[in-house]
Design a protein around this motif. Sequence first.
Motif, PDB file in Angstrom:
ATOM      1  N   ILE A  59     -18.085  16.734 -22.004  1.00 41.21           N
ATOM      2  CA  ILE A  59     -18.476  16.921 -20.606  1.00 41.21           C
ATOM      3  C   ILE A  59     -17.262  16.713 -19.710  1.00 41.21           C
ATOM      4  CG2 ILE A  59     -19.907  16.030 -18.715  1.00 41.21           C
ATOM      5  CD1 ILE A  59     -22.001  15.304 -20.818  1.00 41.21           C
ATOM      6  N   HIS A  60     -16.973  17.677 -18.860  1.00 42.31           N
ATOM      7  CA  HIS A  60     -15.889  17.524 -17.897  1.00 42.31           C
ATOM      8  C   HIS A  60     -16.491  17.220 -16.533  1.00 42.31           C
ATOM      9  CE1 HIS A  60     -11.989  17.943 -16.044  1.00 42.31           C
ATOM     10  NE2 HIS A  60     -12.536  18.706 -15.126  1.00 42.31           N
ATOM     11  N   ARG A  61     -16.187  16.042 -16.029  1.00 44.06           N
ATOM     12  CA  ARG A  61     -16.752  15.651 -14.733  1.00 44.06           C
ATOM     13  C   ARG A  61     -15.732  15.906 -13.626  1.00 44.06           C
ATOM     14  NH1 ARG A  61     -21.337  12.847 -16.196  1.00 44.06           N
ATOM     15  NH2 ARG A  61     -21.242  11.950 -18.280  1.00 44.06           N
ATOM     16  N   SER A  62     -16.217  15.910 -12.401  1.00 48.70           N
ATOM     17  CA  SER A  62     -15.340  16.111 -11.250  1.00 48.70           C
ATOM     18  C   SER A  62     -14.250  15.037 -11.236  1.00 48.70           C
ATOM     19  CB  SER A  62     -16.147  16.035  -9.958  1.00 48.70           C
ATOM     20  OG  SER A  62     -15.265  15.980  -8.853  1.00 48.70           O
ATOM     21  N   SER A  63     -13.034  15.453 -10.943  1.00 45.38           N
ATOM     22  CA  SER A  63     -11.937  14.490 -10.919  1.00 45.38           C
ATOM     23  C   SER A  63     -11.869  13.754  -9.573  1.00 45.38           C
ATOM     24  CB  SER A  63     -10.612  15.206 -11.201  1.00 45.38           C
ATOM     25  OG  SER A  63     -10.464  16.290 -10.306  1.00 45.38           O
ATOM     26  N   ARG A  64     -12.724  14.138  -8.623  1.00 50.38           N
ATOM     27  CA  ARG A  64     -12.748  13.447  -7.320  1.00 50.38           C
ATOM     28  C   ARG A  64     -14.171  13.020  -6.988  1.00 50.38           C
ATOM     29  NH1 ARG A  64      -7.937  14.674  -4.250  1.00 50.38           N
ATOM     30  NH2 ARG A  64      -6.641  16.034  -5.525  1.00 50.38           N
ATOM     31  N   HIS A  65     -14.281  11.789  -6.448  1.00 49.84           N
ATOM     32  CA  HIS A  65     -15.605  11.289  -6.075  1.00 49.84           C
ATOM     33  C   HIS A  65     -16.056  11.937  -4.768  1.00 49.84           C
ATOM     34  CE1 HIS A  65     -15.302   8.395  -9.247  1.00 49.84           C
ATOM     35  NE2 HIS A  65     -14.159   7.935  -8.772  1.00 49.84           N
ATOM     36  N   HIS A  66     -17.337  12.165  -4.634  1.00 47.52           N
ATOM     37  CA  HIS A  66     -17.937  12.680  -3.398  1.00 47.52           C
ATOM     38  C   HIS A  66     -17.342  14.017  -2.952  1.00 47.52           C
ATOM     39  CE1 HIS A  66     -20.779   9.572  -2.137  1.00 47.52           C
ATOM     40  NE2 HIS A  66     -19.989   8.752  -2.790  1.00 47.52           N
ATOM     41  N   ALA A  67     -16.763  14.745  -3.880  1.00 46.09           N
ATOM     42  CA  ALA A  67     -16.191  16.044  -3.502  1.00 46.09           C
ATOM     43  C   ALA A  67     -17.303  17.095  -3.494  1.00 46.09           C
ATOM     44  CB  ALA A  67     -15.105  16.431  -4.486  1.00 46.09           C
TER      45      ALA A  67
END
Lengths: 99, 131
Positions: A59-67
Amino acid sequence: MPHINPIDNEYFKDEKARNGSNFTVIGTPVQRSDARGHVTGRTAFFEDQLLPDLAFVKIHRSSRHHALITDVDVSQARQVPGVLRVITHADVPQTGTPC
Amino acid sequence: MRDSLGLMGTKRGCAQGACGSCTVLLDGEPVVSCLVPAITVDGSSVQTVEGLADGNDLNDLQQAFLDGFATQCGFCTPGMLMSAQALLTRNPDPTRDDVIEAISGNVCRCTGYEPIVRAILDAAERRRRSS
């Protein structure tokens, strides 16, 4: 079905049976049949089974929070040798309430 | 260890160092193996739960867990055993608090800690008596 009163049962008319003194299992410690596998690490849990031709998910998650994700470019990922499929939000039916 | 060597005794619980189910001994010291990259342990000794028994003969800790009904679902057991093994090696006469401290990084989701603590103390006593 007739009601059976255990006290009337032949077996329980025996005094030794009633106080349990002729039991060979009840009242004694009995080794659990699965505990040996637990302490040796041999018990196979769900994740311990390597099935033939098993595929793995990463799973590749977003590298930035709240983006706010506006676009997902998976073209390079698709080209990696051995990759069977790349799945994104576009593969999920866009119906119902967003969670 | 699991995917390449097939040693499935070491469990993958949280994969972020929080649950202790993947505990192995690295040069005798307990580590959560999920946080140790394989490349950093080249030339080191790694002992897993598979290395506790001598063939079919369980070691004293394994036997104490068995006799003391210290396993429920059994998933945390390998990690518990390795943490306990490290404790008994460095401290042959641990107090109850020492044992609790030693397994404080090992989570048992069945919450069966009490028989585990008792089994480790029992194993320590067996080991002292036999030595």
